[in-house]
Enzyme design. Structure first.
Site, mmCIF file in Angstrom:
data_model
loop_
_atom_site.group_PDB
_atom_site.id
_atom_site.type_symbol
_atom_site.label_atom_id
_atom_site.label_comp_id
_atom_site.label_asym_id
_atom_site.label_seq_id
_atom_site.Cartn_x
_atom_site.Cartn_y
_atom_site.Cartn_z
ATOM 1 N N LYS A 21 17.592 5.108 1.033
ATOM 2 C CA LYS A 21 17.565 5.377 2.474
ATOM 3 C C LYS A 21 16.548 4.463 3.153
ATOM 4 C CE LYS A 21 16.424 9.735 3.422
ATOM 5 N NZ LYS A 21 15.566 9.983 4.581
ATOM 6 N N ARG A 26 15.795 -0.233 6.918
ATOM 7 C CA ARG A 26 15.129 -1.515 7.182
ATOM 8 C C ARG A 26 16.128 -2.676 7.187
ATOM 9 N NH1 ARG A 26 11.877 2.632 5.432
ATOM 10 N NH2 ARG A 26 9.654 2.373 5.765
ATOM 11 N N ASP A 311 8.175 13.170 -1.336
ATOM 12 C CA ASP A 311 9.596 13.515 -1.218
ATOM 13 C C ASP A 311 10.109 14.288 -2.438
ATOM 14 O OD1 ASP A 311 9.799 12.296 1.237
ATOM 15 O OD2 ASP A 311 10.684 10.444 0.481
ATOM 16 N N LYS A 338 7.457 17.693 7.105
ATOM 17 C CA LYS A 338 8.711 16.995 6.765
ATOM 18 C C LYS A 338 9.872 17.636 7.546
ATOM 19 C CE LYS A 338 6.848 14.104 3.838
ATOM 20 N NZ LYS A 338 6.930 12.656 3.961
ATOM 21 N N ARG A 387 16.692 18.032 1.508
ATOM 22 C CA ARG A 387 16.097 18.192 0.168
ATOM 23 C C ARG A 387 16.055 19.660 -0.255
ATOM 24 N NH1 ARG A 387 14.834 12.839 -0.861
ATOM 25 N NH2 ARG A 387 13.949 11.794 0.943
HETATM 26 C C1 S3P Z 1 9.967 7.026 4.407
HETATM 27 C C2 S3P Z 1 8.679 7.444 4.358
HETATM 28 C C3 S3P Z 1 8.236 8.716 3.807
HETATM 29 C C4 S3P Z 1 9.368 9.624 3.338
HETATM 30 C C5 S3P Z 1 10.689 9.400 3.978
HETATM 31 C C6 S3P Z 1 11.072 7.928 4.044
HETATM 32 C C7 S3P Z 1 10.254 5.654 4.830
HETATM 33 O O1 S3P Z 1 7.357 9.372 4.617
HETATM 34 O O2 S3P Z 1 9.048 10.988 3.412
HETATM 35 O O3 S3P Z 1 11.685 10.104 3.263
HETATM 36 O O4 S3P Z 1 11.409 5.201 4.700
HETATM 37 O O5 S3P Z 1 9.330 4.986 5.318
HETATM 38 P P1 S3P Z 1 5.830 8.910 4.893
HETATM 39 O O6 S3P Z 1 5.895 8.175 6.187
HETATM 40 O O7 S3P Z 1 5.097 10.209 4.950
HETATM 41 O O8 S3P Z 1 5.314 8.013 3.812
#
Ligand code: S3P
Length: 425
Positions: A21, A26, A311, A338, A387
């Site tokens: 993901k 990106r 995660d 989250k 999740r």
């Molecule tokens: C993500 C960053 C994570 C994660 C998310 C995806 C990302 O969070 O929980 O599922 O793609 O940058 P954080 O920003 O807390 O690291």
């Protein structure tokens, strides 16, 4: 939608989880920012990534799908503001990273989220983006969505220590920094996933990273991006669900093929190994292939630093519930922020399975039942958290079944999760 999950007697076979993901978001963003045609192979099919795709199109990119790839064309004159709201749905990554991009686009941008995303703190991106020169407003001190951003074509670079390490916050700064007048430096006290830096570098940006004992420093110089042919690796955080399923089910032998093995993403493997998991890694065509077989798990102590972004905490909670002894989850406060309050959710799921579970400050404790067959049958509401759906489905499949209300929210990251699960019967 309510979904009933029934226990199964044995599980075998191999599964390939969807494209990562993080890399998918990106790839769409960097392709939209690079004038010309980029291709993306293996894009995540989830709704979160669809939201990013829709927004890139709204901002002026075009997308064409062929059987094997997605072709994204970044406009020659660069992205431009949209008259309509940018709908981020359930996706924190979309809202935080797009905020970085539109901070550098002239005009006013409105970013909206679903009820889950609208309770997640956006002050963590608003503060650095304001320091760079964008105007970012949302509701209250925590700057909750909907967000209004007045972009600026004269952003300043910043030197910023991210107070709570976050890949999303780091990425928002770096994406805005591409268009600033001078360089930006981001310090993180914990090394979060490097997807943004790695992909920016590949697209031609000048990005330097240096690791220190206490984290990492990333320096980015503003500059243009160039189109790429992206290949998205598979998502280790999704692989974690099938790993735990294979380990806690009494008759299982599951292979999860070609899992991205970036060190910031695979901490859960070390945790499971410490729990005495029969988990074997071998090189895959890309990344690593994991084989998870029925195991007698033992409790462990897990610190959030081992699984940056936490995660994998929900599914490791299910592993702890099937282990012998008390597992300790330390410094897990970020779970509260989250898609749902996963701190409360982890305790709630463990109790529904029949465990003793308690918390002290930001730590929580799970007394395992020794085996998934000792799990109770349970019902749960997913609360707009993909999740929670997958963790519950794993527990129900290995244990005594479950009913999941709101199970369709799994589509935000893994639309074919239940089909892939069924194929292992
Ligand atoms: C993500 C960053 C994570 C994660 C998310 C995806 C990302 O969070 O929980 O599922 O793609 O940058 P954080 O920003 O807390 O690291």
């Amino acid at each position: 939608m309510m979904r009933r999950v029934e226990p199964v007697t044995s599980l075998a076979g191999s599964v390939r989880v969807p494209g990562d993901k993080s890399a998918s978001h990106r790839a769409l963003m960097l392709s939209a920012l690079a004038p010309g045609e980029s291709t993306i192979e293996g894009l995540s099919p989830g709704l979160d990534v669809m939201a990013t795709s829709g927004i890139m199109i709204q901002l002026g990119a075009t997308r064409r799908d062929t059987t094997a790839t997605v072709v994204v064309t970044g406009p020659r004159g660069g992205l431009r503001a949209s008259d309509s709201p940018l709908r981020c749905g359930n996706s924190g990554t979309t809202m935080r990273l797009v905020s970085g991009i539109v901070s550098a686009l002239a005009g006013r941008h409105r970013l909206e989220g679903d009820p889950s995303l609208s309770r997640r703190p956006m002050d963590r991106i608003a503060i650095p983006l304001r320091l760079m020169g964008a105007r970012v407003s949302g509701e209250g001190d925590r700057v909750l969505a909907p967000l209004d951003i007045d972009g600026s074509t004269s952003l300043r670079g910043i030197d910023f220590a991210v107070p709570t390490p976050s890949a999303q916050v780091k990425s928002a700064i770096l994406l805005a920094g591409l268009f600033a007048h001078d360089q930006s430096v981001v310090h993180e006290s914990l090394r979060t996933r490097t997807t943004t830096e790695d992909m920016l570098r590949r697209a031609g940006a000048v990005v330097q990273s240096s690791d220190a004992a206490d984290g990492r420093r990333i320096t980015l110089s503003p500059g243009p991006l160039h189109p790429q042919a992206w290949t998205i690796p598979t998502d280790p955080s999704q692989a974690a669900f099938f790993c735990v399923l294979g380990l806690i089910h009494p008759h299982a032998d599951i292979e999860i093929v070609d899992v991205d093995d970036a060190p910031e993403r695979t901490g859960f493997i070390h945790v499971l190994e410490r729990m005495c998991a029969d988990l074997v890694q071998r090189p895959g065509t890309s990344g690593t292939t994991l084989r998870a077989r029925s195991s007698s798990l033992r409790s462990t102590e897990i610190h959030s630093r081992e699984i940056p972004s936490v995660d994998e905490a929900p599914i490791l909670t299910v592993a702890a519930a099937a282990a012998t002894g008390v597992s300790v989850f330390r410094d897990m406060g970020e779970l509260r922020l989250k898609e749902s309050d996963r701190f409360a959710g982890a305790l709630d799921l463990a109790r529904r399975l029949g465990c003793e579970a308690w918390s002290e400050g930001d730590d929580y404790f799970i007394e395992g039942l020794g085996h998934a067959q000792n799990f109770s049958r349970f019902a749960i509401n997913a609360g707009l958290d993909h999740r929670t759906v997958m963790s519950s489905a794993v527990a129900g499949t290995a244990g005594q079944g479950c009913d999941i209300d709101g199970a369709d929210t799994v589509t935000s990251s893994y639309p074919t999760f239940f089909e892939d699960l069924a194929a292992l019967r």
